[in-house]
Design a protein around this motif. Structure first.
Motif, PDB file in Angstrom:
ATOM      1  N   VAL A 187      37.925  41.254  38.974  1.00  0.00           N
ATOM      2  CA  VAL A 187      39.358  40.931  38.874  1.00  0.00           C
ATOM      3  C   VAL A 187      39.810  39.734  39.988  1.00  0.00           C
ATOM      4  CG1 VAL A 187      40.106  43.147  39.662  1.00  0.00           C
ATOM      5  CG2 VAL A 187      41.772  41.718  38.834  1.00  0.00           C
ATOM      6  N   ARG A 217      42.220  31.732  38.400  1.00  0.00           N
ATOM      7  CA  ARG A 217      43.257  31.577  37.323  1.00  0.00           C
ATOM      8  C   ARG A 217      44.546  31.148  38.182  1.00  0.00           C
ATOM      9  NH1 ARG A 217      43.093  36.251  33.945  1.00  0.00           N
ATOM     10  NH2 ARG A 217      40.890  35.604  33.973  1.00  0.00           N
ATOM     11  N   LYS A 237      39.928  54.670  41.052  1.00  0.00           N
ATOM     12  CA  LYS A 237      38.630  55.126  41.603  1.00  0.00           C
ATOM     13  C   LYS A 237      38.683  54.749  43.137  1.00  0.00           C
ATOM     14  CE  LYS A 237      36.214  51.012  39.701  1.00  0.00           C
ATOM     15  NZ  LYS A 237      34.983  50.268  39.365  1.00  0.00           N
ATOM     16  N   ILE A 244      34.555  43.973  34.139  1.00  0.00           N
ATOM     17  CA  ILE A 244      34.739  44.819  32.985  1.00  0.00           C
ATOM     18  C   ILE A 244      34.259  44.105  31.588  1.00  0.00           C
ATOM     19  CG2 ILE A 244      37.140  44.146  32.582  1.00  0.00           C
ATOM     20  CD1 ILE A 244      37.793  47.089  32.394  1.00  0.00           C
ATOM     21  N   TRP A 293      44.709  40.560  32.670  1.00  0.00           N
ATOM     22  CA  TRP A 293      44.067  41.605  31.543  1.00  0.00           C
ATOM     23  C   TRP A 293      44.680  42.850  31.846  1.00  0.00           C
ATOM     24  CZ3 TRP A 293      38.456  40.510  31.944  1.00  0.00           C
ATOM     25  CH2 TRP A 293      37.900  38.743  31.529  1.00  0.00           C
TER      26      TRP A 293
HETATM   27  O1  GFB Z   1      37.242  43.736  38.431  1.00  0.00           O
HETATM   28  P1  GFB Z   1      36.949  44.559  36.842  1.00  0.00           P
HETATM   29  O2  GFB Z   1      36.377  43.616  35.977  1.00  0.00           O
HETATM   30  O3  GFB Z   1      36.333  46.026  37.334  1.00  0.00           O
HETATM   31  O4  GFB Z   1      38.699  44.976  36.443  1.00  0.00           O
HETATM   32  P2  GFB Z   1      36.177  47.572  37.067  1.00  0.00           P
HETATM   33  C1  GFB Z   1      39.482  45.580  37.264  1.00  0.00           C
HETATM   34  C2  GFB Z   1      40.695  45.834  36.587  1.00  0.00           C
HETATM   35  O5  GFB Z   1      41.232  44.484  36.573  1.00  0.00           O
HETATM   36  C3  GFB Z   1      40.784  46.188  35.139  1.00  0.00           C
HETATM   37  C4  GFB Z   1      41.940  43.926  35.467  1.00  0.00           C
HETATM   38  O6  GFB Z   1      41.764  47.154  34.872  1.00  0.00           O
HETATM   39  C5  GFB Z   1      41.015  44.979  34.303  1.00  0.00           C
HETATM   40  O7  GFB Z   1      41.654  44.939  33.101  1.00  0.00           O
HETATM   41  N1  GFB Z   1      41.914  42.576  35.171  1.00  0.00           N
HETATM   42  C6  GFB Z   1      43.117  41.908  35.250  1.00  0.00           C
HETATM   43  C7  GFB Z   1      40.898  41.658  35.001  1.00  0.00           C
HETATM   44  N2  GFB Z   1      42.896  40.669  35.145  1.00  0.00           N
HETATM   45  C8  GFB Z   1      41.295  40.447  34.998  1.00  0.00           C
HETATM   46  C9  GFB Z   1      40.443  39.534  35.070  1.00  0.00           C
HETATM   47  O8  GFB Z   1      40.942  38.345  34.770  1.00  0.00           O
HETATM   48  N3  GFB Z   1      39.140  39.883  35.113  1.00  0.00           N
HETATM   49  C10 GFB Z   1      38.622  40.933  35.197  1.00  0.00           C
HETATM   50  N4  GFB Z   1      37.510  41.190  35.560  1.00  0.00           N
HETATM   51  N5  GFB Z   1      39.742  42.098  35.422  1.00  0.00           N
HETATM   52  C11 GFB Z   1      33.810  47.231  37.306  1.00  0.00           C
HETATM   53  C12 GFB Z   1      32.571  47.372  36.563  1.00  0.00           C
HETATM   54  O9  GFB Z   1      34.968  47.913  36.798  1.00  0.00           O
HETATM   55  O10 GFB Z   1      33.744  47.418  38.650  1.00  0.00           O
HETATM   56  C13 GFB Z   1      31.460  47.176  37.112  1.00  0.00           C
HETATM   57  O11 GFB Z   1      32.611  46.822  35.280  1.00  0.00           O
HETATM   58  C14 GFB Z   1      31.435  47.532  38.803  1.00  0.00           C
HETATM   59  O12 GFB Z   1      30.562  47.883  36.604  1.00  0.00           O
HETATM   60  C15 GFB Z   1      32.560  47.094  39.495  1.00  0.00           C
HETATM   61  O13 GFB Z   1      31.157  48.938  39.103  1.00  0.00           O
HETATM   62  C16 GFB Z   1      32.868  47.467  40.773  1.00  0.00           C
HETATM   63  O14 GFB Z   1      36.723  48.030  38.655  1.00  0.00           O
HETATM   64  O15 GFB Z   1      37.343  47.885  36.030  1.00  0.00           O
END
Ligand code: GFB
Length: 328
Positions: A196, A203, A290, A84, A218
């Protein structure tokens, strides 16, 4: 060579294991899993190139490569991906690189004249932010996208449409698979730019190693996400290469979802961290939910096999043996 009968002039993918298969993106999470699966199945002529050997954003290079190699099958798993934070911080990189890679590969696959089938990989973020759940393939382009990843989503939607257009106009057997959130070995474990699940593995592991009292996670913890082990996706990719030639893209999900809070508790347990969780509400939640409707591929006969806990234990082991030991 696979079996060719008079009634069916082309062998199926799984009966054609000596044919040349190009896996684009073989060092990434998805491409490496597809490569492992192809080799395990006995495919004898899998072609790969590292980024340094072939930059897929360079049209002339991609055309020259495919014209020289003339593969019979292409799995297009190369993409610029991230979580994200990366998606919202580098929108130009995400839209440009993905449009370039997929346009170059699909077009050159047609031009080289040898490709019998191509499979393009997208993502569940192609669907509207508030799509009815579980999300069917028909929800595509039915509402506004989630703003944190709309640049990546627009590129992936263009990839689906590119495959459809090349099928309609040129008869290229190009199909698209849309996986849900993936995880597994060879994921990106970057502290900020990853998804995530690998972010939390890193972490919690680092907090345990340094005896830190707490770990920051987050957002609110309330978003729901569906996770699929990448080896299950690789099976689905092989299955679709063999069985599916339709115009419409195909969802590939596990069917089970968890809140981010539940995921964080599970990673904490698997890693063995004893401290507290602290929620950073200044970070975005992204889309609230989703969950894919994967009844189309399940109806064709594919099913996921790896439960989240089991996959998480194995992925944590891979992280410790590969990423942690490399960083020492
Ligand atoms: O995995 P993530 O970045 O992808 O985040 P998305 C999923 C959820 O985890 C969000 C939370 O609600 C984040 O706020 N989260 C909690 C964290 N801690 C963390 C952390 O340390 N890192 C991350 N990254 N998230 C992605 C898209 O969306 O999904 C891409 O941005 C792609 O385009 C992928 O489609 C499959 O599910 O939100």
């Amino acid at each position: 060579m696979g079996t060719v009968t008079a009634a069916d002039p082309h062998p199926s993918f799984l009966a054609d294991k000596d044919a040349k298969v190009f896996v684009a993106g073989h060092r990434g999470l998805v491409g490496s899993a597809v490569l492992r699966r192809l080799l395990a199945l006995g495919f004898t002529s899998v072609v790969v190139r590292t980024h340094a050997e072939l930059d897929l954003t360079r049209q002339a290079d991609v055309e020259a490569f495919l014209a020289a190699e003339r593969p019979r099958y292409v799995v297009l798993a190369a993409a610029k991906v991230g979580g994200i934070h990366a998606n919202s911080t580098f929108p130009a990189d995400f839209i440009a690189a993905n449009l370039q890679i997929q346009t170059n590969v699909v077009d050159a696959a047609l031009r080289c004249g040898s490709v019998r089938k191509l499979l393009f990989l997208g993502s569940s973020c192609i669907y509207p932010k508030f799509a009815p759940q579980p999300i069917t393939e028909g929800a595509l382009l039915s509402g506004p996208l989630e703003p944190t990843n709309e640049w990546y989503a627009v590129a992936k939607i263009a990839g689906i449409k590119m495959c459809q257009a090349y099928r309609i106009q040129h008869g290229l057997d190009a199909v698209s698979a849309m996986p849900t959130n993936l995880y597994g070995p060879h994921d990106n474990f970057h502290p900020e730019n990853s998804h995530v699940l690998p972010a939390l593995i890193r972490r919690f592991h680092e907090a345990k190693a340094t005896n830190a009292p707490e770990v920051v996670v987050w957002g609110s913890g309330s978003p729901l996400r569906e996770f699929l082990h990448v080896d299950d996706l690789a099976d689905a990719v092989i299955f679709l290469m063999d069985q599916y030639s339709g115009l419409e893209h195909v969802n590939v999900g596990s069917g089970s979802e968890v809140t981010i809070k539940e995921l964080a508790e599970l990673v904490k347990e698997v890693v063995g961290f004893q401290g507290k969780l602290v929620w950073d509400s200044s970070k975005p939640d992204g889309t609230p939910r989703k969950l894919m409707d994967s009844s189309k591929i399940q109806g064709m006969g594919w099913k996921p096999k790896i439960a989240l806990k089991e996959g998480l234990v194995e992925t944590y082991k891979w992280y410790v043996e590969n990423v942690v030991s490399d960083e020492k």
